[in-house]
Design an enzyme around this catalytic site. Sequence first.
Site, mmCIF file in Angstrom:
data_model
loop_
_atom_site.group_PDB
_atom_site.id
_atom_site.type_symbol
_atom_site.label_atom_id
_atom_site.label_comp_id
_atom_site.label_asym_id
_atom_site.label_seq_id
_atom_site.Cartn_x
_atom_site.Cartn_y
_atom_site.Cartn_z
ATOM 1 N N THR A 46 0.820 -1.207 0.000
ATOM 2 C CA THR A 46 0.000 0.000 0.000
ATOM 3 C C THR A 46 0.853 1.255 0.000
ATOM 4 O O THR A 46 0.451 2.294 -0.537
ATOM 5 C CB THR A 46 -0.941 0.005 1.221
ATOM 6 O OG1 THR A 46 -1.683 -1.219 1.231
ATOM 7 C CG2 THR A 46 -1.900 1.177 1.192
ATOM 8 N N TYR A 134 4.937 -12.488 5.831
ATOM 9 C CA TYR A 134 3.958 -11.971 4.887
ATOM 10 C C TYR A 134 3.762 -13.009 3.795
ATOM 11 O O TYR A 134 4.608 -13.173 2.920
ATOM 12 C CB TYR A 134 4.473 -10.651 4.302
ATOM 13 C CG TYR A 134 3.477 -9.868 3.475
ATOM 14 C CD1 TYR A 134 2.130 -10.199 3.413
ATOM 15 C CD2 TYR A 134 3.908 -8.758 2.753
ATOM 16 C CE1 TYR A 134 1.239 -9.459 2.664
ATOM 17 C CE2 TYR A 134 3.020 -7.994 1.996
ATOM 18 C CZ TYR A 134 1.687 -8.351 1.949
ATOM 19 O OH TYR A 134 0.803 -7.613 1.212
ATOM 20 N N LYS A 162 1.144 -12.207 8.482
ATOM 21 C CA LYS A 162 0.071 -11.571 7.722
ATOM 22 C C LYS A 162 -0.296 -12.540 6.613
ATOM 23 O O LYS A 162 0.452 -12.711 5.644
ATOM 24 C CB LYS A 162 0.523 -10.226 7.149
ATOM 25 C CG LYS A 162 -0.560 -9.537 6.333
ATOM 26 C CD LYS A 162 -0.055 -8.278 5.635
ATOM 27 C CE LYS A 162 -1.179 -7.679 4.788
ATOM 28 N NZ LYS A 162 -0.716 -6.531 3.971
#
Length: 300
Positions: A46, A134, A162
């Site tokens: 992001t 991740y 995550k």
Amino acid sequence: MNFDGIFTPAITPLSADGQIDYAAFSEVIEYLIESGVHGIVIGGSTGEYYAHTAEERVAVAQRAKEVIRGRLPLVVGTGGIRTEDSVYFAEKAKALQADAILVGSPPYALPTQKEIAAHVLAVDKAAGLPIMLYNYPSRMGVAMGDEFFAAIADCKNIAAIKESSGETARLHRLAHSHPQIQLSCGWDDQALEFFAWGARSWVCAGSNFIPREHIALYEACVLEKNFDKGRRIMSAMLPLMDVLESGKFVQSIKHGSELSGLRAGGVRAPLQALEPAEKEQLKNVIETLQKNVARIVEEA
């Protein structure tokens, strides 16, 4: 390191000429802190880390550290195609005294499970900081599987993951087989399922511009254990998640931030700005969502 709560992968505002707007970035961080999020992630997808130079990535992380001043945990992303690159960013995270690092699989190379593990362990050795793994196979091309988890089982710094595969079966297996690794939702429209399976953390890009609504879902499910309320909030949020996943994710997050009064700027190529109709759709969806969630919270 406790990853409980809403961890926002912060946007990186750009000026009109495409340069990083550090003053606007500082305002973003202050807005997130004031809004009550529980942690901030720098150098994630992001934040457009893939479009930044190494120098820019380090400078953004340093600015975040300076602005946060220990008020919230700071997680610094180490993503890179080469292990040497990720090691470099891990070393920089250690030098600026980040609270944790985000470590994923190197994209494009399609490493084996043992090679992913070797990459993660090399990054861990460089930083010596708590790690949030991740797992994002749709971006990285590979998923972290059983052989990977067996190879990193003795790494004490791995604290959380995550999970961004979008596969609920993988969520179930992680919760069952690796309870020592804290689950963090990385697939937004599955947040309710993550919380139901014991996750206490959500890394959510939408919290850049509607942090309180994301916090409301976390509090309903994790703190209040009120999944009826949580389902209602989740239902109200689904139209936004559909818009965000329509193909212009970062652009939508940035425009949502603009709608909330922040200076976000555009995106770097190859991404392109939203069309006027897309902006209007996003605006309408956000306004409806906010009204609905406010009503649900008030009624509860």
